[in-house]
Design a protein around this motif. Structure first.
Motif, PDB file in Angstrom:
ATOM      1  N   ARG A  56     -22.853 -74.034 -41.700  1.00 21.51           N
ATOM      2  CA  ARG A  56     -24.090 -74.668 -41.216  1.00 21.51           C
ATOM      3  C   ARG A  56     -25.254 -74.390 -42.166  1.00 21.51           C
ATOM      4  N   SER A  57     -25.342 -73.177 -42.667  1.00 17.95           N
ATOM      5  CA  SER A  57     -26.418 -72.840 -43.609  1.00 17.95           C
ATOM      6  C   SER A  57     -26.320 -73.676 -44.876  1.00 17.95           C
ATOM      7  N   VAL A  66     -16.985 -66.996 -36.480  1.00 20.36           N
ATOM      8  CA  VAL A  66     -18.417 -67.162 -36.209  1.00 20.36           C
ATOM      9  C   VAL A  66     -19.215 -67.077 -37.507  1.00 20.36           C
ATOM     10  N   ALA A  67     -18.881 -66.123 -38.376  1.00 17.13           N
ATOM     11  CA  ALA A  67     -19.566 -66.004 -39.667  1.00 17.13           C
ATOM     12  C   ALA A  67     -19.302 -67.236 -40.534  1.00 17.13           C
ATOM     13  N   ASP A 100     -18.654 -76.768 -32.625  1.00 19.68           N
ATOM     14  CA  ASP A 100     -18.144 -75.454 -32.194  1.00 19.68           C
ATOM     15  C   ASP A 100     -17.844 -75.385 -30.719  1.00 19.68           C
ATOM     16  N   ASP A 134     -21.505 -70.066 -39.302  1.00 18.36           N
ATOM     17  CA  ASP A 134     -22.884 -69.824 -39.748  1.00 18.36           C
ATOM     18  C   ASP A 134     -23.051 -70.180 -41.225  1.00 18.36           C
TER      19      ASP A 134
END
Length: 134
Positions: A117-118, A110-111, A125, A114
């Motif tokens: 995407r950032s 999950v990290a 997903d 993130d």
């Protein structure tokens, strides 16, 4: 550079064998990568196929960069690894003729999504939403 990434729904292990060992018959599954150097034989495959007696780092999730990526394209690995390193996420990259793959530990998935995407990448997903509840 914006890359499109898909999560591949397999839990993988990265195994280490002796350099002179034969390619193991248990190295199978939907994704298999075998690399021999003068120091070792590395095998990446479905975790469930790796015998417990084999030295292995287990619990990896596979992220696939949608390809093919032309050979003259520069900076692909850097565009992926840099945001993960900044987020302190360990990564095991693998390249094939057509594309690149990243292995991240399942507990960091999950990290990793993130962070990617950032950095401007598109991550499909549906696997995470369907199986990990992210």
């Amino acid at each position: 550079m914006q890359l499109h990434i898909t999560i591949v729904p397999h839990t993988l292990a990265v195994s280490r064998l002796h350099a002179g060992d034969a390619f193991p018959d248990w190295a199978r599954g939907a994704f298999v990568s075998i690399t021999r150097t003068s120091e070792e034989l590395s095998v990446v495959c479905d975790e469930g196929h790796v015998p417990e007696s084999v030295t292995a780092e287990r619990g990896w999730t596979l992220l696939k960069v949608e390809g093919p990526i032309p050979f003259e394209t520069t900076g692909v690995a850097s565009a992926l690894v840099a945001p993960l390193a900044k987020a302190k996420i360990s990564v095991f990259p693998i390249a094939t003729y057509d594309t690149d793959y990243l292995l991240v530990k399942a507990d960091a998935l999950v990290a990793a999504i993130d962070a990617l995407r950032s950095a401007g990448h598109v991550v499909n997903d549906h696997v995470v939403n369907g199986s990990a509840g992210a």
